[in-house]
Design a protein around this motif. Structure first.
Motif, PDB file in Angstrom:
ATOM      1  N   ALA A  66     105.327  59.677  16.725  1.00  0.00           N
ATOM      2  CA  ALA A  66     105.492  58.627  15.704  1.00  0.00           C
ATOM      3  C   ALA A  66     105.092  58.982  14.402  1.00  0.00           C
ATOM      4  O   ALA A  66     103.881  59.229  13.976  1.00  0.00           O
ATOM      5  CB  ALA A  66     104.836  57.115  16.147  1.00  0.00           C
ATOM      6  N   THR A  79     102.997  56.400   8.888  1.00  0.00           N
ATOM      7  CA  THR A  79     103.656  55.105   8.136  1.00  0.00           C
ATOM      8  C   THR A  79     103.526  55.417   6.647  1.00  0.00           C
ATOM      9  O   THR A  79     102.754  56.485   6.369  1.00  0.00           O
ATOM     10  CB  THR A  79     102.935  53.682   8.410  1.00  0.00           C
ATOM     11  OG1 THR A  79     101.721  53.732   8.042  1.00  0.00           O
ATOM     12  CG2 THR A  79     103.149  53.575  10.085  1.00  0.00           C
ATOM     13  N   ARG A 111     100.749  59.514  17.813  1.00  0.00           N
ATOM     14  CA  ARG A 111     100.516  59.106  16.561  1.00  0.00           C
ATOM     15  C   ARG A 111      99.500  60.126  16.018  1.00  0.00           C
ATOM     16  O   ARG A 111      99.829  60.332  14.754  1.00  0.00           O
ATOM     17  CB  ARG A 111      99.961  57.660  16.678  1.00  0.00           C
ATOM     18  CG  ARG A 111      99.527  57.154  15.262  1.00  0.00           C
ATOM     19  CD  ARG A 111      98.999  55.448  15.470  1.00  0.00           C
ATOM     20  NE  ARG A 111      98.464  55.256  14.325  1.00  0.00           N
ATOM     21  CZ  ARG A 111      97.128  55.201  13.809  1.00  0.00           C
ATOM     22  NH1 ARG A 111      96.248  55.557  14.756  1.00  0.00           N
ATOM     23  NH2 ARG A 111      96.883  54.596  12.755  1.00  0.00           N
TER      24      ARG A 111
END
Length: 347
Positions: A89, A92, A330
């Motif tokens: 992932a 962000t 992550r």
């Protein structure tokens, strides 16, 4: 028993294995057949799921801590998951901005690296680690202070204002003023150079007859430069932040493991030696549990990535240390992005 490749598992076994690992990484607790048969699980009966779990346990991918408990991945299972199943992932937008802004903060590079280590710790709930680039500072001042027969303290101040000390050994019978003469020579004639450059310039001056130093003072100059520069280049500088993040509820139930982990982190030279392995990697390295000797007893994982200067040379390593149930999907891309951002700073 060798761990089978992921392609040898049936589709059903792969799906159940993935759900067990992801459930364990999210909660830190074993995953049972009821949870796997519930919402978001697999469309199989609990009995069928238990049969698959038993098969996965028999080939060493899962383990059952208690007879009636669910399953959790072994280190071999985690390795198989990381290498063959995990979907990363990407950080962000907010995480990227936080990393880039912290790295780009004005001030010495060491301050940016320390802030980066702390930020990684906060973002990943692990301990952030950064190996500072090895560099020779430029001299501003060097003073040789007598300590006793045959020993002096070399006090070195670099252009950044950092002060470090080294012990210099020399023949006990020195003429009066030799230490002061050597100190003045280094500061007056060699300031602004790195220690390595200073040593080379001094030897060139002596060879060309440009130095008025006597033999004893020349020897002191060389000893003072050599003992400091050799140590500075060989000594890795490691920044570790966020050790307290490792003391979660799961860790506190196993105080011996916690004690072992904190002892490992205190031994910064050993941690640096481990991170040095990552210096040779092309990308992020993942060490799970006993795959590295340093954290074998504490059952911890290390995710580390080298960062490079503008010429592509590896100058340091950045990473995260945490329990084996780190959120690898992550943390791995976050460490990789941090390494790339540090590379832009180093330039």
């Amino acid at each position: 028993m060798p761990t089978p490749p992921i392609t040898e598992l049936s589709e059903r076994a792969r799906e159940i294995f993935r759900l067990v690992v992801e459930g364990y990484l999210a909660t830190g607790t074993p995953v049972g057949s009821k949870a796997l048969a519930g919402p978001g699980g697999v469309r199989l009966s609990s009995a069928s799921i238990r049969s698959v779990l038993a098969d996965l346990e028999s080939i060493g991918l899962l383990a059952a801590p208690h007879t009636s408990a669910g399953r959790l991945p072994t280190e071999a299972g985690l390795r198989l998951f990381v290498d063959g199943i995990m979907q990363v992932a990407e950080p962000t937008v907010e995480e990227r901005l936080a990393i880039e802004s912290r790295i780009a903060s004005p001030g010495p590079i060491e301050a940016a690296l320390e802030a980066t280590s702390a930020l990684l710790s906060n973002l990943t709930s692990g301990a952030g680690v950064v190996m500072v680039p090895r560099r020779e500072p430029r001299l501003m001042h060097l003073q040789l202070v007598p300590l006793g027969p045959g020993r002096a303290l070399a006090v070195v101040v670099d252009e950044d204002g950092a002060v470090e000390n080294r012990i210099v050994e020399f023949p006990a019978a020195l003429p009066p003023g030799a230490l002061e003469e050597a100190s003045n020579y280094i500061t007056a004639h060699l300031a602004g150079r790195t220690l390595g450059e200073a040593a080379r310039a001094m030897r060139a001056d002596i060879a060309d007859g440009k130095s008025a130093l006597d033999t004893a003072s020349r020897d002191l100059v060389e000893r003072g430069l050599a003992v400091w520069s050799e140590d500075a280049m060989a000594r890795p500088v490691l920044i570790v932040r966020g050790q307290a993040n490792l003391l979660d509820e799961t860790a506190l139930s196993d105080l011996e493991r916690v004690r072992s982990l904190l002892d490992d982190l205190e031994n910064k030279q050993s941690v640096a030696d481990l991170l040095d392995i990552a210096r040779e990697a092309d990308s992020t390295r993942i060490f799970i549990g006993s795959e590295n000797r340093l954290f074998a007893l504490s059952g911890s994982s290390v995710i580390a990535s080298p960062y490079r200067d503008r010429e592509g040379r590896v100058v340091g390593v950045v990473g995260v240390i945490g329990p084996t149930r780190l959120n690898y999907a992550r943390v791995v891309p976050m460490v990789d992005f941090t390494a790339q951002s540090l590379g832009k700073l180093i330039g």
